[in-house]
Design a protein around this motif. Structure first.
Motif, short mmCIF file in Angstrom:
data_model
loop_
_atom_site.label_atom_id
_atom_site.label_comp_id
_atom_site.label_asym_id
_atom_site.label_seq_id
_atom_site.Cartn_x
_atom_site.Cartn_y
_atom_site.Cartn_z
N ALA A 34 -32.73 49.28 -17.96
CA ALA A 34 -32.91 48.37 -16.83
C ALA A 34 -34.11 47.46 -17.05
O ALA A 34 -34.16 46.35 -16.53
N ILE A 35 -35.08 47.95 -17.84
CA ILE A 35 -36.33 47.21 -17.98
C ILE A 35 -36.11 45.80 -18.52
O ILE A 35 -36.72 44.84 -18.07
N TYR A 36 -35.17 45.67 -19.48
CA TYR A 36 -34.87 44.35 -20.02
C TYR A 36 -34.52 43.38 -18.89
O TYR A 36 -35.01 42.27 -18.85
N TRP A 37 -33.66 43.83 -17.97
CA TRP A 37 -33.20 42.93 -16.91
C TRP A 37 -34.32 42.60 -15.94
O TRP A 37 -34.40 41.47 -15.43
N PHE A 38 -35.20 43.56 -15.69
CA PHE A 38 -36.34 43.25 -14.83
C PHE A 38 -37.25 42.21 -15.47
O PHE A 38 -37.74 41.30 -14.79
N MET A 39 -37.45 42.31 -16.78
CA MET A 39 -38.26 41.32 -17.50
C MET A 39 -37.60 39.94 -17.41
O MET A 39 -38.25 38.92 -17.17
N PHE A 40 -36.29 39.94 -17.64
CA PHE A 40 -35.50 38.71 -17.57
C PHE A 40 -35.68 38.04 -16.21
O PHE A 40 -36.00 36.85 -16.11
N ILE A 41 -35.51 38.85 -15.18
CA ILE A 41 -35.65 38.34 -13.81
C ILE A 41 -37.05 37.78 -13.57
O ILE A 41 -37.24 36.72 -13.00
N LEU A 42 -38.04 38.56 -14.08
CA LEU A 42 -39.43 38.15 -13.91
C LEU A 42 -39.68 36.76 -14.53
O LEU A 42 -40.32 35.90 -13.91
N ILE A 43 -39.16 36.56 -15.72
CA ILE A 43 -39.35 35.27 -16.41
C ILE A 43 -38.73 34.14 -15.59
O ILE A 43 -39.35 33.10 -15.37
N VAL A 44 -37.51 34.35 -15.12
CA VAL A 44 -36.82 33.31 -14.34
C VAL A 44 -37.60 33.00 -13.07
O VAL A 44 -37.81 31.83 -12.72
N VAL A 45 -38.09 34.05 -12.40
CA VAL A 45 -38.82 33.85 -11.15
C VAL A 45 -40.12 33.08 -11.40
O VAL A 45 -40.45 32.12 -10.68
N VAL A 46 -40.84 33.48 -12.44
CA VAL A 46 -42.12 32.81 -12.75
C VAL A 46 -41.88 31.33 -13.04
O VAL A 46 -42.59 30.45 -12.52
N LEU A 47 -40.83 31.04 -13.84
CA LEU A 47 -40.55 29.64 -14.17
C LEU A 47 -40.08 28.85 -12.94
O LEU A 47 -40.32 27.64 -12.85
N SER A 48 -39.44 29.54 -12.00
CA SER A 48 -38.99 28.83 -10.78
C SER A 48 -40.14 28.57 -9.83
O SER A 48 -40.19 27.52 -9.18
N ILE A 49 -41.06 29.51 -9.75
CA ILE A 49 -42.18 29.34 -8.84
C ILE A 49 -43.18 28.33 -9.39
O ILE A 49 -43.77 27.53 -8.67
N PHE A 50 -43.39 28.39 -10.72
CA PHE A 50 -44.33 27.46 -11.36
C PHE A 50 -43.58 26.53 -12.30
O PHE A 50 -43.62 26.72 -13.51
N PRO A 51 -42.91 25.52 -11.78
CA PRO A 51 -42.12 24.63 -12.65
C PRO A 51 -43.02 23.86 -13.63
O PRO A 51 -42.53 23.39 -14.66
N GLU A 52 -44.33 23.78 -13.30
CA GLU A 52 -45.25 23.11 -14.24
C GLU A 52 -45.22 23.80 -15.60
O GLU A 52 -45.28 23.15 -16.65
N LEU A 53 -45.12 25.15 -15.55
CA LEU A 53 -45.04 25.93 -16.79
C LEU A 53 -43.85 25.48 -17.63
O LEU A 53 -43.98 25.26 -18.84
#
Lengths: 126, 228
Positions: A34-53
């Motif tokens: 499951a950890i892979y998917w949590f990491m995946f989700i985390l990356i998507v969320v971070v990029l969505s919250i900080f589009p500057e990144l």
């Protein structure tokens, strides 16, 4: 990246995370998988919250639109996952083969033992 | 109290004979079982030749699968307690008695042989990892576990059953953290451990890093959501 897309990504990520946790609670999924998917989700969320990144990364890589960077990242991560799943499936096929062989050999041994006992019984009867 | 010593062994041909002979000669009051986790070397062959009690897994399951096999065996055969001892001889059987004495006292259901109850942790990269996991467990459960990565753990019958029959019960700190959070009493007892005498440790740098990421993530973000 439009605001709507960002919200959509965050909402979908949240739903995916809830679903993954639900699967763990139901004892349907191993945590290490499951950890892979949590990491995946985390990356998507971070990029969505900080589009500057995403913009900075897109500029560095020479990609015109940050949205394309997100697609690219997703495709890349999924490809990596599919490839590692392929390896895992191969290993599992091999292991199932070994298990089937071992259990068949054990059955044969048990049958030989039974047959041996029966012969011995016959011998004592005579 | 019927105690089973579980000895998971993966490629331990250089150590297994010494470890098991020590148990047979000096600690005959305990039952033991070697769980050969699909070793590529002669671990299983040596055990057969010497007549050791052996569960010989036909494939490699990894440590958690091997320990689960031991737990199943303990559960099916009515053991009151089971303790994990590494196949490389790091864990000294002389401390089993001390651990067994603490099991059941103050309702302790898990007793961990710890290197750092009364003694200080040395400063090394490995101990930094241990400290990080300790801190995360403290953060998640409020409980101070001094030696979370110690593999020398004794479990009572209720816990044996849980490990034997469920998914996500690896013999790792995240499972311990989860059980503490669910109200299981865990106790630590000071023990001494030896260095590995022969053979190679499974943990190299990359594996250690992977292990740290998995454990940290699991303890902090996942275990809290699990139901028992």
């Amino acid at each position: 990246m439009s605001l709507y897309l960002r919200i959509l990504l965050i909402v979908m990520s949240f739903l995916a995370a809830v679903y993954a946790v639900h699967q763990i609670r139901k004892s349907q999924m191993k945590i290490e998988n499951a950890i892979y998917w949590f990491m995946f989700i985390l990356i998507v969320v971070v990029l969505s919250i900080f589009p500057e990144l995403a913009m900075i990364l897109a500029r560095i890589l020479g990609i015109e639109s940050p949205v394309n960077l997100i697609y690219l990242a997703m495709i890349f991560l999924l490809l990596v996952k599919v490839f590692s799943q392929s390896i895992k499936i191969s290993q599992m096929e091999y292991k199932i083969g070994i298990l089937a062989q071992e259990s068949a050999i054990m059955k044969k041994k048990a049958e030989e033992n039974d047959a041996g006992k029966m012969n011995a019984d016959d011998a004592t009867k005579k | 109290m019927k105690i089973l010593i579980m000895i998971p062994a993966y490629n331990e041909e250089l150590n297994i004979e010494r470890v098991v002979n020590n148990l047979i000669e000096n600690y005959p009051q305990y039952d033991y079982v070697v769980i050969n986790d699909g070793s590529k070397d002669d671990t299983a062959k040596i055990c057969r030749e010497k007549g050791f009690h052996l569960i010989d897994l036909p494939i490699n399951l990894g440590l958690s699968g091997a320990v689960q096999a031991g737990m199943r065996y303990a559960w099916q055969n009515g053991y009151d307690a089971a303790i994990q001892i590494d196949g490389d001889g790091q864990h000294r059987p002389e401390f089993i008695e001390k651990l067994a004495e603490e099991l059941g006292k103050d309702n302790a259901q898990i007793v961990i042989g710890s290197r750092f109850v009364t003694q200080k942790k040395p400063h090394s990269l490995r101990m930094l990892g241990s400290n990080v996991i300790s801190a995360f467990i403290k953060l998640s459960t409020g409980f101070r576990l001094n030696d979370p990565t110690s593999g020398m753990r004794m479990f009572n019958r209720d816990i044996i059953k849980e490990f034997a029959l469920n998914i996500n019960y690896g013999p790792e700190p995240d499972t311990i953290s989860y059980l503490i959070k669910k109200g299981v009493r865990v106790k630590e007892v000071q023990v001494q451990m030896d260095e590995r005498v022969a053979g190679e440790s499974y943990l190299n740098f990359t594996r250690s890093m992977k292990y740290m990421i998995l454990m940290s993530f699991s303890i902090l973000f996942i275990q809290g959501f699990r139901k028992r």
